[in-house]
Design an enzyme around this catalytic site. Structure first.
Site, PDB file in Angstrom:
ATOM      1  N   LEU A  46       0.889  -1.167   0.000  1.00  0.00           N
ATOM      2  CA  LEU A  46       0.000   0.000   0.000  1.00  0.00           C
ATOM      3  C   LEU A  46       0.921   1.209   0.000  1.00  0.00           C
ATOM      4  CD1 LEU A  46      -2.722  -0.992   2.651  1.00  0.00           C
ATOM      5  CD2 LEU A  46      -2.925  -1.021   0.171  1.00  0.00           C
ATOM      6  N   ASP A  47       0.518   2.282  -0.682  1.00  0.00           N
ATOM      7  CA  ASP A  47       1.335   3.496  -0.693  1.00  0.00           C
ATOM      8  C   ASP A  47       1.518   4.017   0.736  1.00  0.00           C
ATOM      9  OD1 ASP A  47       1.289   3.337  -3.431  1.00  0.00           O
ATOM     10  OD2 ASP A  47      -0.343   4.793  -3.650  1.00  0.00           O
ATOM     11  N   LYS A  48       2.519   4.854   0.899  1.00  0.00           N
ATOM     12  CA  LYS A  48       2.795   5.406   2.229  1.00  0.00           C
ATOM     13  C   LYS A  48       1.556   6.105   2.804  1.00  0.00           C
ATOM     14  CE  LYS A  48       5.940   8.567   4.551  1.00  0.00           C
ATOM     15  NZ  LYS A  48       6.981   9.571   4.375  1.00  0.00           N
TER      16      LYS A  48
ATOM     17  N   THR B 296      -1.594   5.495   1.992  1.00  0.00           N
ATOM     18  CA  THR B 296      -2.806   4.666   1.965  1.00  0.00           C
ATOM     19  C   THR B 296      -2.963   3.954   3.306  1.00  0.00           C
ATOM     20  OG1 THR B 296      -2.588   4.318  -0.412  1.00  0.00           O
ATOM     21  CG2 THR B 296      -3.971   2.753   0.768  1.00  0.00           C
TER      22      THR B 296
ATOM     23  N   LYS C 217      -5.000   5.326  -7.787  1.00  0.00           N
ATOM     24  CA  LYS C 217      -4.834   6.774  -8.005  1.00  0.00           C
ATOM     25  C   LYS C 217      -4.693   7.069  -9.497  1.00  0.00           C
ATOM     26  CE  LYS C 217      -2.562   7.355  -3.557  1.00  0.00           C
ATOM     27  NZ  LYS C 217      -1.262   7.212  -2.916  1.00  0.00           N
TER      28      LYS C 217
END
Ligand code: URA
Length: 240
Positions: free
Chosen positions: A103-105, A107, A191
């Site tokens: 997961l992105d930082k 998210t 995104k």
């Protein structure tokens, strides 16, 4: 030395209370004798434990559900940033753990941490069609045109094409909140899919993987061990 109830909870036999009940019921043997003492100490290197007649393997895999907070990276180590492994509670740490998928930082939400590579592959491979569901807050309402494009498979500006995805609005009817189901994990995928439709994701949270949902009792940043039933839920009832 480990406590019997703690060990069984770690191995997915249920919560600490569940396994205490299980032990008291007489379903567990230690070195051939029924053991009804949840806090009994043992060492799996030399002691033999059976649960419901099945031997407990020595070094089985573990599966941890984390409600990932924003601000930590989904990596095993990082020179500058705090990782999801850095925030794991002490008692859950063991060798070779890694986040199964990133997961992105920024998210939040459902992240599974495990030491089982085959499981991670099964869960992440687009061919296995395990859908990951995200709740996205957007800077504009979801349109029918966006739903159509998601269903067809969004194409990024570099020509990369996404597999068909499911875009909907939640029952709450909040029109700038979207639910997205995807079965692949391209870099910044959700995104970028919205961006391809001219919309920005303001906040992103993963809420389910297959039929396993983020436990609403898990506060942001906290974790729990998954049970066998939880793991099964990931792989049943997927959309094909
Ligand atoms: N898609 C994104 O854009 N970010 C995530 O963290 C996960 C999916």
């Amino acid at each position: 030395m480990d406590r019997l109830d703690k060990l069984l909870a770690q191995r997915g036999f249920g919560s600490r209370k569940d396994v205490q009940r299980l032990i008291r019921s007489g379903a567990v043997t230690l070195n051939g004798e029924t053991c009804r003492t949840p806090d009994c100490k043992l060492d799996l290197e030399r002691d033999e434990v059976y649960v419901g007649g099945e031997p407990l393997d020595r070094d089985k895999y573990v599966y941890i559900m984390m409600n990932k907070p924003a601000g930590v990276v989904s990596a095993t180590e990082d020179k500058r940033e705090k990782t999801v492994l850095d925030i794991l509670p002490e008692e859950m740490r063991r060798p070779n753990l890694f986040p199964a998928g990133r997961l992105d930082k920024d998210t939040e939400g459902l992240l599974i941490i495990t030491n089982d590579g085959d499981f991670a592959h099964r869960m992440l491979s687009p061919r296995k069609k395990v859908y990951k569901q995200y709740e996205a807050e957007l800077d504009a309402p979801v349109t029918e045109e966006m739903k159509r494009r998601f269903a067809e498979g969004i194409e990024f500006t570099n020509g990369e094409k996404c597999l068909p995805a499911v875009l909907s609005v939640p029952d709450s009817g909040l029109e700038r909140t979207a639910l997205v189901k995807i079965c692949e994990g391209k870099f910044h995928q959700v995104k970028k899919m919205f961006s391809a439709c001219g919309t920005r994701v303001v906040h992103l949270k993963r809420i389910s993987i297959g039929n396993l949902y983020l436990d609403s009792n898990l506060t942001i940043g906290s974790c729990k061990f998954l049970t066998k039933l939880d793991i099964e839920a990931i792989f049943i009832g997927n959309i094909h």
